[in-house]
Design a protein around this motif. Structure first.
Motif, PDB file in Angstrom:
ATOM      1  N   PHE A 194      24.211  20.041 -20.352  1.00 58.13           N
ATOM      2  CA  PHE A 194      22.827  20.271 -20.583  1.00 58.13           C
ATOM      3  C   PHE A 194      22.592  21.642 -20.175  1.00 58.13           C
ATOM      4  CE2 PHE A 194      23.310  18.949 -16.144  1.00 58.13           C
ATOM      5  CZ  PHE A 194      22.460  19.588 -15.306  1.00 58.13           C
ATOM      6  N   ILE A 195      21.147  22.126 -20.334  1.00 60.90           N
ATOM      7  CA  ILE A 195      20.558  23.583 -20.040  1.00 60.90           C
ATOM      8  C   ILE A 195      19.609  23.607 -19.154  1.00 60.90           C
ATOM      9  CG2 ILE A 195      19.999  25.655 -21.266  1.00 60.90           C
ATOM     10  CD1 ILE A 195      22.535  24.676 -22.320  1.00 60.90           C
ATOM     11  N   VAL A 196      19.632  24.536 -18.310  1.00 61.22           N
ATOM     12  CA  VAL A 196      18.534  24.724 -17.258  1.00 61.22           C
ATOM     13  C   VAL A 196      17.836  26.164 -17.341  1.00 61.22           C
ATOM     14  CG1 VAL A 196      19.543  22.957 -15.562  1.00 61.22           C
ATOM     15  CG2 VAL A 196      20.282  25.325 -15.283  1.00 61.22           C
ATOM     16  N   ARG A 197      16.754  26.269 -16.680  1.00 65.96           N
ATOM     17  CA  ARG A 197      16.218  27.608 -16.445  1.00 65.96           C
ATOM     18  C   ARG A 197      15.276  27.687 -15.367  1.00 65.96           C
ATOM     19  NH1 ARG A 197      11.150  28.057 -20.992  1.00 65.96           N
ATOM     20  NH2 ARG A 197      11.510  30.335 -20.455  1.00 65.96           N
ATOM     21  N   ASP A 198      15.044  28.950 -14.914  1.00 64.81           N
ATOM     22  CA  ASP A 198      14.132  28.988 -13.830  1.00 64.81           C
ATOM     23  C   ASP A 198      13.023  27.815 -13.608  1.00 64.81           C
ATOM     24  OD1 ASP A 198      13.055  30.811 -11.271  1.00 64.81           O
ATOM     25  OD2 ASP A 198      11.314  30.152 -12.534  1.00 64.81           O
ATOM     26  N   PHE A 347      10.511  20.681  -6.301  1.00 60.83           N
ATOM     27  CA  PHE A 347      11.406  21.236  -7.365  1.00 60.83           C
ATOM     28  C   PHE A 347      12.572  22.188  -6.495  1.00 60.83           C
ATOM     29  CE2 PHE A 347       7.974  20.668  -9.959  1.00 60.83           C
ATOM     30  CZ  PHE A 347       8.653  20.048 -11.226  1.00 60.83           C
ATOM     31  N   GLU A 348      12.680  21.985  -5.058  1.00 59.51           N
ATOM     32  CA  GLU A 348      13.594  22.581  -4.369  1.00 59.51           C
ATOM     33  C   GLU A 348      15.139  22.261  -4.906  1.00 59.51           C
ATOM     34  OE1 GLU A 348      14.747  23.501   0.226  1.00 59.51           O
ATOM     35  OE2 GLU A 348      13.266  21.975  -0.238  1.00 59.51           O
ATOM     36  N   GLY A 349      15.127  20.903  -5.092  1.00 63.90           N
ATOM     37  CA  GLY A 349      16.610  20.552  -5.452  1.00 63.90           C
ATOM     38  C   GLY A 349      17.170  21.258  -6.616  1.00 63.90           C
ATOM     39  N   ASP A 350      16.190  21.152  -7.796  1.00 65.07           N
ATOM     40  CA  ASP A 350      16.331  22.211  -8.978  1.00 65.07           C
ATOM     41  C   ASP A 350      16.935  23.566  -8.599  1.00 65.07           C
ATOM     42  OD1 ASP A 350      16.146  19.721 -10.432  1.00 65.07           O
ATOM     43  OD2 ASP A 350      14.234  20.504 -11.462  1.00 65.07           O
ATOM     44  N   PHE A 351      16.167  24.248  -7.798  1.00 67.16           N
ATOM     45  CA  PHE A 351      16.464  25.643  -7.062  1.00 67.16           C
ATOM     46  C   PHE A 351      17.722  25.531  -6.806  1.00 67.16           C
ATOM     47  CE2 PHE A 351      11.755  26.349  -7.908  1.00 67.16           C
ATOM     48  CZ  PHE A 351      11.882  27.635  -8.216  1.00 67.16           C
ATOM     49  N   LYS A 352      18.057  24.821  -5.778  1.00 65.44           N
ATOM     50  CA  LYS A 352      19.474  24.905  -5.089  1.00 65.44           C
ATOM     51  C   LYS A 352      20.554  24.471  -5.992  1.00 65.44           C
ATOM     52  CE  LYS A 352      17.586  26.109  -1.223  1.00 65.44           C
ATOM     53  NZ  LYS A 352      17.367  25.376  -0.034  1.00 65.44           N
ATOM     54  N   LEU A 353      20.473  23.271  -6.792  1.00 65.40           N
ATOM     55  CA  LEU A 353      21.593  22.891  -7.501  1.00 65.40           C
ATOM     56  C   LEU A 353      21.936  24.068  -8.450  1.00 65.40           C
ATOM     57  CD1 LEU A 353      20.226  19.260  -8.045  1.00 65.40           C
ATOM     58  CD2 LEU A 353      22.489  19.823  -6.834  1.00 65.40           C
ATOM     59  N   PHE A 354      21.162  24.620  -9.064  1.00 67.07           N
ATOM     60  CA  PHE A 354      21.391  25.375 -10.101  1.00 67.07           C
ATOM     61  C   PHE A 354      21.616  26.848  -9.822  1.00 67.07           C
ATOM     62  CE2 PHE A 354      19.585  21.384 -11.715  1.00 67.07           C
ATOM     63  CZ  PHE A 354      20.986  20.905 -12.175  1.00 67.07           C
ATOM     64  N   GLY A 355      21.370  27.448  -8.664  1.00 67.31           N
ATOM     65  CA  GLY A 355      21.361  28.715  -8.157  1.00 67.31           C
ATOM     66  C   GLY A 355      20.197  29.579  -8.375  1.00 67.31           C
ATOM     67  N   TYR A 356      19.147  29.042  -8.561  1.00 66.71           N
ATOM     68  CA  TYR A 356      17.806  29.881  -8.567  1.00 66.71           C
ATOM     69  C   TYR A 356      17.356  30.107  -7.212  1.00 66.71           C
ATOM     70  CZ  TYR A 356      18.080  29.102 -13.522  1.00 66.71           C
ATOM     71  OH  TYR A 356      18.641  28.895 -14.815  1.00 66.71           O
ATOM     72  N   ARG A 357      16.943  31.335  -6.928  1.00 69.45           N
ATOM     73  CA  ARG A 357      16.516  31.801  -5.533  1.00 69.45           C
ATOM     74  C   ARG A 357      15.052  31.240  -5.555  1.00 69.45           C
ATOM     75  NH1 ARG A 357      15.942  38.239  -4.766  1.00 69.45           N
ATOM     76  NH2 ARG A 357      14.362  38.477  -6.304  1.00 69.45           N
ATOM     77  N   GLU A 358      14.687  31.220  -4.290  1.00 66.63           N
ATOM     78  CA  GLU A 358      13.221  31.135  -3.975  1.00 66.63           C
ATOM     79  C   GLU A 358      12.388  32.062  -4.361  1.00 66.63           C
ATOM     80  OE1 GLU A 358      10.183  29.955   0.017  1.00 66.63           O
ATOM     81  OE2 GLU A 358      12.450  29.796  -0.063  1.00 66.63           O
ATOM     82  N   PRO A 359      11.336  31.804  -5.115  1.00 67.22           N
ATOM     83  CA  PRO A 359      10.326  33.064  -5.402  1.00 67.22           C
ATOM     84  C   PRO A 359       9.914  34.005  -4.297  1.00 67.22           C
ATOM     85  CG  PRO A 359       9.616  31.052  -6.558  1.00 67.22           C
ATOM     86  CD  PRO A 359      10.583  30.775  -5.506  1.00 67.22           C
ATOM     87  N   ASP A 360       9.971  35.245  -4.689  1.00 71.23           N
ATOM     88  CA  ASP A 360       9.456  36.322  -3.955  1.00 71.23           C
ATOM     89  C   ASP A 360       8.031  35.998  -3.307  1.00 71.23           C
ATOM     90  OD1 ASP A 360      11.949  37.362  -3.972  1.00 71.23           O
ATOM     91  OD2 ASP A 360      11.363  38.863  -5.706  1.00 71.23           O
ATOM     92  N   PHE A 361       7.514  35.765  -4.074  1.00 68.31           N
ATOM     93  CA  PHE A 361       5.898  35.501  -3.617  1.00 68.31           C
ATOM     94  C   PHE A 361       5.864  34.290  -2.545  1.00 68.31           C
ATOM     95  CE2 PHE A 361       6.140  33.755  -7.893  1.00 68.31           C
ATOM     96  CZ  PHE A 361       5.981  32.327  -7.573  1.00 68.31           C
ATOM     97  N   LEU A 362       6.836  33.633  -2.461  1.00 71.44           N
ATOM     98  CA  LEU A 362       6.795  32.515  -1.260  1.00 71.44           C
ATOM     99  C   LEU A 362       7.467  32.966   0.135  1.00 71.44           C
ATOM    100  CD1 LEU A 362       7.757  28.784  -2.862  1.00 71.44           C
ATOM    101  CD2 LEU A 362       5.628  29.652  -1.787  1.00 71.44           C
ATOM    102  N   LEU A 363       7.955  34.303  -0.289  1.00 68.09           N
ATOM    103  CA  LEU A 363       8.776  34.701   0.957  1.00 68.09           C
ATOM    104  C   LEU A 363       7.618  35.712   1.782  1.00 68.09           C
ATOM    105  CD1 LEU A 363      12.227  35.359  -0.462  1.00 68.09           C
ATOM    106  CD2 LEU A 363      11.377  33.346   0.865  1.00 68.09           C
ATOM    107  N   ASN A 364       6.630  36.477   0.974  1.00 74.41           N
ATOM    108  CA  ASN A 364       5.879  37.248   1.785  1.00 74.41           C
ATOM    109  C   ASN A 364       4.893  36.638   2.604  1.00 74.41           C
ATOM    110  OD1 ASN A 364       7.044  38.987  -0.142  1.00 74.41           O
ATOM    111  ND2 ASN A 364       5.573  38.825  -1.829  1.00 74.41           N
TER     112      ASN A 364
END
Length: 364
Positions: A194-198, A347-364
């Motif tokens: 299957f295919i994923v994206r951000d 959607f944290e599971g999707d971010f972590k399982l497939f190597g997508y990092r937490e968005p920058d605007f959540l870190l500011n």
């Protein structure tokens, strides 16, 4: 004089013999070094490379058949990436396994292999392939490929757009249509991908497609689903515009979103998590492609599935798979941090399982 001449010839003959022996020793040493299993630096890398390539070559390869011209091999598969590509995909699967084992993320990474999941998985028995549909990630093209491979149509151009997703007409069965024993057999033996994206970019794509552009043959998104979300999640009750992205985010991030999901039925597949769609911790997928690297991943998947000599993925328009950071930041610029964090939590599971990092605007 004759004695001196004989001695001279003997010395020449002796020198020639030594030269032959010396060359034989050099050649023997070269052969030994070439065919011996080395223990040095090169040997440490070789097993990983050979293992990766072997995994691809062991996949079932169907017999040669004649296919329409547009489905002939492009010759671009593995271009410059024969070694790198298998390792990239092995790393993705290793990350998936590690996150699946993380007990802290269990609720976000595990799901039941229910009928809902089996309905998402399409079957190509002819070439022993299972494809799990993750909407808004370019899945329509993959379905067209499988439809042609299954024999319902002889070419992609012949498939009407409204037939691609009509599973009464496209000849593409769902895994849920088989008996339990047949399902188990296919899950154990078939090539699965299957295919994923951000995840956030995927949600933007779903919102634009279903609630802004709104295809004519899918009126329920604008006339039924949008009003239901607005009634529940719009803060400004005097606002009369159609569904806004902030309404959509508030709905998706609500821990109690499921009561609306039940009303919306299977239409929610365009924004539910990859975990809910494909059960990646329960089903051992062969390959997970990324939309952002689809130019490389598509030919790799065809090669790994053993169908690269039969079919090629349709041409990808330039730039369409590139992650658009500016667009994502623009869409989320007017959303409160609280609502974004609640959305990320879902959607944290999707971010972590497939190597997508937490968005920058959540870190500011």
């Amino acid at each position: 004089w004759l004695t001196s001449d004989n001695m001279h010839h003997q010395w020449l003959l002796l020198a020639a013999c030594f030269w032959v022996i010396f060359m034989f020793m050099v050649a023997s040493k070269f052969i030994t070094l070439t065919f011996k299993d080395p223990d040095g630096y090169g040997a440490k890398q070789e097993p990983l490379i050979l293992t990766a390539v072997t995994k691809v070559e062991e996949v079932h390869v169907p017999e040669e058949k004649h296919w329409p011209e547009e489905f002939q091999p492009t010759g671009k598969a593995f271009s410059g990436n024969l070694i790198r590509q298998p390792l990239v995909h092995m790393e993705r699967l290793e990350l998936l396994r590690n996150v699946c084992r993380d007990t802290a993320l269990r609720d976000l990474s595990h799901t039941t292999v229910s009928k809902f999941v089996l309905d998402r998985i399409f079957v190509c028995d002819k070439h022993k392939i299972l494809f799990c549909q993750t909407p808004k990630v370019g899945n329509t093209q993959w379905k067209k490929v499988l439809i042609v491979l299954n024999g319902a149509f002889s070419s992609i151009e012949e498939i009407p757009e409204n037939v691609v997703h009509d599973h009464e007409k496209n000849g593409l069965p769902r895994l849920s249509s088989f008996s339990d024993s047949e399902i188990k057999k296919r899950l154990n033996l078939y090539f699965k991908f299957f295919i994923v994206r951000d995840p956030f970019e995927r949600l933007i794509s779903a919102f634009k497609d279903k609630f802004v552009h709104n295809p004519r043959f899918e009126p329920w998104y604008r006339h039924e689903i949008a009003p239901g979300i607005i009634r529940k999640y719009r803060k400004n009750r005097t606002e009369t515009r159609g569904l806004q992205f902030e309404d959509f985010v508030r709905y998706l991030g609500d821990p109690n979103h499921r009561w609306l999901d039940v009303q919306f039925g299977d239409h929610i597949i365009h924004w539910v998590t990859y975990v809910e769609l494909c059960a990646p911790c329960e089903i051992a997928y062969s390959v997970i492609g990324h939309h952002e690297t689809l130019e490389d991943d598509a030919p790799y998947i065809l090669k790994a599935a053993g169908i690269d000599h039969l079919v090629s993925y349709p041409t990808i328009p330039p730039g369409i798979t590139v992650y658009n950071r500016t667009k994502v930041e623009r869409y989320f610029s007017g959303i409160s941090k609280r609502d974004i964090r609640r959305l990320y939590a879902r959607f944290e599971g999707d971010f972590k399982l497939f190597g997508y990092r937490e968005p920058d605007f959540l870190l500011n």
